[in-house]
Design an enzyme around this catalytic site. Sequence first.
Site, PDB file in Angstrom:
ATOM      1  N   GLY A 159      34.656  43.280  52.735  1.00 17.39           N
ATOM      2  CA  GLY A 159      33.726  44.395  52.682  1.00 17.39           C
ATOM      3  C   GLY A 159      33.539  44.932  51.277  1.00 17.39           C
ATOM      4  N   SER A 160      33.403  46.252  51.177  1.00 18.84           N
ATOM      5  CA  SER A 160      32.920  46.882  49.941  1.00 18.84           C
ATOM      6  C   SER A 160      33.867  46.803  48.754  1.00 18.84           C
ATOM      7  CB  SER A 160      32.579  48.354  50.214  1.00 18.84           C
ATOM      8  OG  SER A 160      31.486  48.453  51.104  1.00 18.84           O
ATOM      9  N   VAL A 161      35.128  46.420  48.948  1.00 10.60           N
ATOM     10  CA  VAL A 161      36.016  46.279  47.786  1.00 10.60           C
ATOM     11  C   VAL A 161      35.579  45.109  46.903  1.00 10.60           C
ATOM     12  CG1 VAL A 161      38.019  47.386  48.847  1.00 10.60           C
ATOM     13  CG2 VAL A 161      37.668  44.924  49.153  1.00 10.60           C
ATOM     14  N   ILE A 162      34.618  44.307  47.365  1.00 14.87           N
ATOM     15  CA  ILE A 162      34.081  43.212  46.550  1.00 14.87           C
ATOM     16  C   ILE A 162      32.962  43.698  45.626  1.00 14.87           C
ATOM     17  CG2 ILE A 162      32.704  41.069  46.727  1.00 14.87           C
ATOM     18  CD1 ILE A 162      35.700  40.685  47.153  1.00 14.87           C
TER      19      ILE A 162
END
Length: 565
Positions: A288-291
């Site tokens: 998810g958004s940690v990328i």
Amino acid sequence: MSSQRRNYRFILVVTLFVLASLAVSGRLVYLQVHDHEFLADQGDLRSIRDLPIPVTRGMITDRNGEPLAVSTEVASIWCNPREMAAHLDEVPRLAGALHRPAAALLAQLQANPNKRFLYLERGLSPIEASEVMALGITGVHQIKEYKRFYPSSELTAQLIGLVNIDGRGQEGTELGFNDWLSGKDGVREVAINPRGSLVNSIKVLKTPKASQDVALSIDLRLQFIAYKALEKAVLKFGAHSGSAVLVNPKSGQILAMANFPSYNPNNRASFAPAFMRNRTLTDTFEPGSVIKPFSMSAALASGKFDENSQVSVAPGWMTIDGHTIHDVARRDVLTMTGVLINSSNIGMSKVALQIGPKPILEQLGRVGFGAPLSLGFPGENPGYLPFHEKWSNIATASMSFGYSLAVNTAELAQAYSVFANDGKLVPLSLLRDNPQNQVRQAMDPQIARRIRAMLQTVVEDPKGVVRARVPGYHVAGKSGTARKASGRGYADKSYRSLFVGMAPASDPQLVLAVMIDSPTRIGYFGGLVSAPTFSDIMAGSLRALAIPPDNLQDSPAVADRQHHG
């Protein structure tokens, strides 16, 4: 006459000697033919035997020498069933001393009548073994062995692993470094008396090879902090499990690698397969958004965007190739920093579509995603990066905000270390004494510092991830909330909550990745679930390592905001 008498006596003596020799030879032939088994048994009881010279398994310690796995001397009881065949009336007494049912012990002996070595009980304390040997039962003996003990119990169970009854590594570090830890047993030639007891050692046939200790990079103090914070989060949010990896970005050394729930490796009755694997390395997931910070770094490196470049994200949703992408909150226009603060899927997708998939994919590969960590840990799953001969717009967009690829928690910690380390990738290590010689520049140093500054704003902005803050320190990081795959789609109301960050942000000494799997109470967003867990672990670790604060003026305000929210 006297001469005849002498001849007669001589003939008589010779005749008697020959007759005696024939009698002895005949007896020997008879015994060889008719009593061969008896003689074999007697010879065996008065025989020369080869016995192992056991090597004590090496100790596993943390970086400060605290024992994580040690071997203690125990005794095992064995017997020669052929010796005991004439003494089966002693079985009830022996069974009582071994705390076993007499019928079961008798059945074991009768099932192995021709064996000369049969284990009856293993891993007894020296006192327990001496009580058995005090019975003086013919054919019953003891042998020295070693039993593995794990002082840190649940704290490091999945990391350290365990050995089997013979002392060979079966899981975790015990298996991965088994050759170092086990050494090689020797062999000695010994004399055994008629009762089957050792008389003396004659010579060494094979010299034992000493084992080696393994000093891990783990700091048991930090491991305790991480484990207790995970326990608190999993119980509070009703989650399935939690994992955390804490690293030193300068050296690549892993300082804590924790999972909850766990198990007690000293009590095999507590073993549950679902809790035994080291989920930080074996479990992969869409992050998810940690990328997004890595996609953003590719955008900055393209020269088409900077921190203040703007993108429209209204009306809060967009359709790409027939797929609808949503943002959690509706915004109109965001800067690139604002895209990270608000974790906008729409903003990140529009940026990705302008620069294309190649620079994002290449950046993800350079920071280590999709490649094994080479920690020497069995069962590691390196995840994967997407590959398409022809990229669709939805494939490009999905990758940019953390879908269509798979990572593990340790990989996230390593990748974020690139931001902390001015673009250098230092491979992770589980060993204390393992100098790194494969450091490489995975990102432009300026880009890495700019992303780190943006991630600091993500935490310190009033609309950012305030629960990740640590009193006295600037923190840089990013939250993520990823839907869990189910069959060909995604499960309803099933999420992984993440936060990955570093501190002190001015010169990061620690990088921490936290993943909470399937929270079911209160909420599921990474900023709500994993961010406070990150704060707890990071705060405790910074204090334990006496790392100087870099944000003293903001400490009271941060503590107050955390207390109320």
